[in-house]
Design an enzyme around this catalytic site. Sequence first.
Site, short mmCIF file in Angstrom:
data_model
loop_
_atom_site.label_atom_id
_atom_site.label_comp_id
_atom_site.label_asym_id
_atom_site.label_seq_id
_atom_site.Cartn_x
_atom_site.Cartn_y
_atom_site.Cartn_z
N THR A 40 0.82 -1.21 0.00
CA THR A 40 0.00 0.00 0.00
C THR A 40 0.86 1.27 0.00
O THR A 40 2.00 1.25 0.50
CB THR A 40 -0.89 0.00 1.26
OG1 THR A 40 -1.50 1.27 1.41
CG2 THR A 40 -0.09 -0.29 2.53
N ASP A 41 0.28 2.36 -0.49
CA ASP A 41 0.98 3.66 -0.42
C ASP A 41 1.07 4.17 1.01
O ASP A 41 1.86 5.07 1.30
CB ASP A 41 0.30 4.69 -1.33
CG ASP A 41 -1.14 4.99 -0.96
OD1 ASP A 41 -1.68 4.34 -0.03
OD2 ASP A 41 -1.74 5.89 -1.59
N GLU A 42 0.28 3.58 1.93
CA GLU A 42 0.27 4.10 3.30
C GLU A 42 1.61 3.90 4.01
O GLU A 42 1.87 4.53 5.03
CB GLU A 42 -0.85 3.45 4.12
CG GLU A 42 -2.21 3.75 3.56
CD GLU A 42 -3.36 3.56 4.53
OE1 GLU A 42 -3.11 3.41 5.74
OE2 GLU A 42 -4.50 3.59 4.08
N LYS A 63 2.25 -3.30 7.29
CA LYS A 63 2.51 -3.49 5.85
C LYS A 63 3.96 -3.09 5.53
O LYS A 63 4.63 -3.76 4.75
CB LYS A 63 1.53 -2.66 5.01
CG LYS A 63 0.09 -3.13 5.02
CD LYS A 63 -0.12 -4.52 4.42
CE LYS A 63 0.08 -4.58 2.93
NZ LYS A 63 -0.29 -5.92 2.38
N TYR A 107 -1.77 -0.46 10.99
CA TYR A 107 -1.91 -1.14 9.70
C TYR A 107 -0.71 -0.85 8.80
O TYR A 107 -0.06 -1.77 8.29
CB TYR A 107 -3.22 -0.69 9.00
CG TYR A 107 -3.25 -1.01 7.52
CD1 TYR A 107 -3.31 -2.33 7.07
CD2 TYR A 107 -3.19 0.01 6.56
CE1 TYR A 107 -3.32 -2.63 5.71
CE2 TYR A 107 -3.20 -0.28 5.20
CZ TYR A 107 -3.26 -1.59 4.78
OH TYR A 107 -3.27 -1.88 3.43
P1 NAD Z 1 -9.64 -7.32 2.14
O1 NAD Z 1 -9.63 -7.05 3.61
O2 NAD Z 1 -10.86 -7.05 1.35
O3 NAD Z 1 -9.24 -8.84 1.88
C1 NAD Z 1 -8.23 -9.49 2.59
C2 NAD Z 1 -8.39 -10.99 2.35
O4 NAD Z 1 -7.35 -11.65 3.08
C3 NAD Z 1 -9.71 -11.56 2.84
O5 NAD Z 1 -10.26 -12.42 1.88
C4 NAD Z 1 -9.34 -12.32 4.10
O6 NAD Z 1 -10.17 -13.44 4.36
C5 NAD Z 1 -7.91 -12.76 3.78
N1 NAD Z 1 -7.12 -12.98 4.99
C6 NAD Z 1 -7.03 -12.17 6.06
N2 NAD Z 1 -6.25 -12.74 7.00
C7 NAD Z 1 -5.84 -13.94 6.49
C8 NAD Z 1 -5.03 -14.98 6.98
N3 NAD Z 1 -4.47 -14.91 8.21
N4 NAD Z 1 -4.80 -16.06 6.20
C9 NAD Z 1 -5.36 -16.13 4.96
N5 NAD Z 1 -6.17 -15.19 4.46
C10 NAD Z 1 -6.41 -14.09 5.21
O7 NAD Z 1 -8.38 -6.51 1.59
P2 NAD Z 1 -8.19 -5.76 0.19
O8 NAD Z 1 -8.69 -4.39 0.31
O9 NAD Z 1 -8.66 -6.63 -0.90
O10 NAD Z 1 -6.60 -5.68 0.16
C11 NAD Z 1 -5.83 -6.75 -0.38
C12 NAD Z 1 -4.36 -6.38 -0.29
O11 NAD Z 1 -4.10 -5.18 -1.00
C13 NAD Z 1 -3.89 -6.13 1.15
O12 NAD Z 1 -2.60 -6.67 1.28
C14 NAD Z 1 -3.87 -4.62 1.27
O13 NAD Z 1 -2.90 -4.20 2.20
C15 NAD Z 1 -3.50 -4.22 -0.14
N6 NAD Z 1 -3.99 -2.90 -0.58
C16 NAD Z 1 -5.31 -2.56 -0.43
C17 NAD Z 1 -5.75 -1.33 -0.91
C18 NAD Z 1 -7.20 -0.91 -0.79
O14 NAD Z 1 -7.53 0.23 -1.08
N7 NAD Z 1 -8.12 -1.78 -0.40
C19 NAD Z 1 -4.86 -0.45 -1.52
C20 NAD Z 1 -3.52 -0.83 -1.64
C21 NAD Z 1 -3.10 -2.06 -1.18
O1 DAU Z 2 -4.13 3.98 0.48
C1 DAU Z 2 -4.34 2.62 0.40
C2 DAU Z 2 -5.16 2.17 1.59
O2 DAU Z 2 -6.47 2.67 1.39
C3 DAU Z 2 -5.19 0.66 1.76
O3 DAU Z 2 -3.90 0.20 2.04
C4 DAU Z 2 -6.13 0.26 2.89
O4 DAU Z 2 -6.22 -1.16 2.97
C5 DAU Z 2 -7.50 0.84 2.61
O5 DAU Z 2 -8.35 0.56 3.69
C6 DAU Z 2 -7.41 2.34 2.39
O6 DAU Z 2 -7.08 3.03 3.62
P1 DAU Z 2 -7.81 4.40 4.05
O7 DAU Z 2 -7.69 4.54 5.51
O8 DAU Z 2 -7.37 5.54 3.22
O9 DAU Z 2 -9.33 4.02 3.60
P2 DAU Z 2 -10.74 4.24 4.31
O10 DAU Z 2 -11.78 3.87 3.32
O11 DAU Z 2 -10.79 3.60 5.65
O12 DAU Z 2 -10.79 5.81 4.54
C7 DAU Z 2 -10.67 6.71 3.43
C8 DAU Z 2 -10.70 8.12 4.00
O13 DAU Z 2 -12.01 8.37 4.53
C9 DAU Z 2 -9.73 8.34 5.15
O14 DAU Z 2 -9.24 9.66 5.10
C10 DAU Z 2 -10.61 8.19 6.40
C11 DAU Z 2 -11.96 8.69 5.93
N1 DAU Z 2 -13.12 8.05 6.60
C12 DAU Z 2 -13.18 6.68 6.59
C13 DAU Z 2 -14.24 6.03 7.22
C14 DAU Z 2 -14.30 4.53 7.25
C15 DAU Z 2 -14.11 8.82 7.17
O15 DAU Z 2 -14.07 10.07 7.14
N2 DAU Z 2 -15.16 8.18 7.79
C16 DAU Z 2 -15.25 6.81 7.87
O16 DAU Z 2 -16.21 6.30 8.47
#
Ligand code: NAD
Ligand code: DAU
Length: 348
Positions: A130-132, A159, A155
């Site tokens: 992730t970019d985080e 990562k 988190y």
């Molecule tokens: P998600 O939470 O939707 O899915 C995670 C999956 O991992 C689920 O299916 C869960 O069952 C599985 N999992 C969790 N713990 C596990 C374990 N111990 N063993 C096996 N499986 C397990 O997450 P996502 O949003 O699809 O993100 C997927 C990946 O991409 C993550 O590594 C996340 O850090 C990265 N990522 C997410 C975002 C985003 O915006 N969602 C952005 C950049 C990177």
């Molecule tokens: O940047 C990549 C990341 O983006 C991924 O690595 C993470 O897995 C993914 O969850 C996401 O993280 P964020 O924290 O940016 O996403 P989230 O949807 O939780 O929040 C987006 C923005 O909205 C953040 O600034 C927090 C704000 N927010 C979020 C929630 C859930 C609110 O204001 N209210 C809320 O209830």
Amino acid sequence: MRILITGGAGFIGSHVVRLFLKKYPKYYIYNLDALTYAGNLENLHDVENVLNYTFIKGDITNESFVLKLFDKYQFDAVIHLAAESHVDRSILDPLSFVKTNVLGTINLLNAFKNCHNGNYDRKLFYHISTDEVYGSLGLTGLFKETTAYQPNSPYSASKASSDHFVRAYGETYGLPYLISNCSNNYGSNQFPEKLIPLFINNILQKKQLPVYGDGNYTRDWLYVEDHAIAIDLIFHKGKAKETYNIGGLNEWKNIDLVKLLCDKMDKRLNLDFGSSRNLITYVKDRPGHDLRYAIDASKIKEELGWSPLVTFHEGLEKTIDWYLNNKDWVDNVTSGKYQEYYKKQYNN
Ligand code: NAD
Ligand code: DAU
């Protein structure tokens, strides 16, 4: 080629599994997922009977299970997405993020290393990050692949740690790896704890839209299918031991995004309380809230020719329509334990 995709039942993972199954019928795709609250096999019901697909329920934190699995299947490549992924949950329970994101990743690295025993010809461990990990930007600037890591949440710290271990296994044991760091994804099948699906669901339920702090936090949004395409390209064409940043070139302040979402929802729904903007409620800020994320995606564009294909308006329309047409999916995943989390997080 036998490819292990971890976390394939989650949001991004399910889009990656589907893309690979459709595009590469000669690959064997193994989806390893523990089916936590975020994993859902319904995300893949359209491909579950495809011949070259195998689902394996299992936990990456279970060392002996992971070792045996690699022994049995001798995976040529791993695309590692399994993770605890929600920042707010990491603030409530950091340890589960260390277990899955750090220890789980190390278990996979060890198993991959043991299984190939130094013979890494045409092998690859691709870690999805992730970019985080880069922390927070001020009002200007972009995250580059060379930006120093400065994670601010449990988190992102977990990562960042997993990224470091992947790199360290490359340097120490010669393991061929790739890492990509992507910005915020949105699209179908995202668990409704993340901003966009949470707010769509809350509007449908006439619940408040809890905007953290002043709402001026900025994220760079990418449609999930564009991320899956980038993963495919990096997997096949990325240079080993490199990192690629992936971003939407699409920055939005949360409050502006929420207003746009409300307006698009209003066009589809006949609300008896006027505009859904009336549900916007400013609430206590997220601790350690990163002000701004924005990606410099020039490396992946120049080296691999990738740019996002789906515009934000198009992607948001598709996303809203998916949630409106899949209310059963939302009801299923938000029943049970999710309600406890919601009460704890939002105090209602
Ligand atoms: P998600 O939470 O939707 O899915 C995670 C999956 O991992 C689920 O299916 C869960 O069952 C599985 N999992 C969790 N713990 C596990 C374990 N111990 N063993 C096996 N499986 C397990 O997450 P996502 O949003 O699809 O993100 C997927 C990946 O991409 C993550 O590594 C996340 O850090 C990265 N990522 C997410 C975002 C985003 O915006 N969602 C952005 C950049 C990177
Ligand atoms: O940047 C990549 C990341 O983006 C991924 O690595 C993470 O897995 C993914 O969850 C996401 O993280 P964020 O924290 O940016 O996403 P989230 O949807 O939780 O929040 C987006 C923005 O909205 C953040 O600034 C927090 C704000 N927010 C979020 C929630 C859930 C609110 O204001 N209210 C809320 O209830």
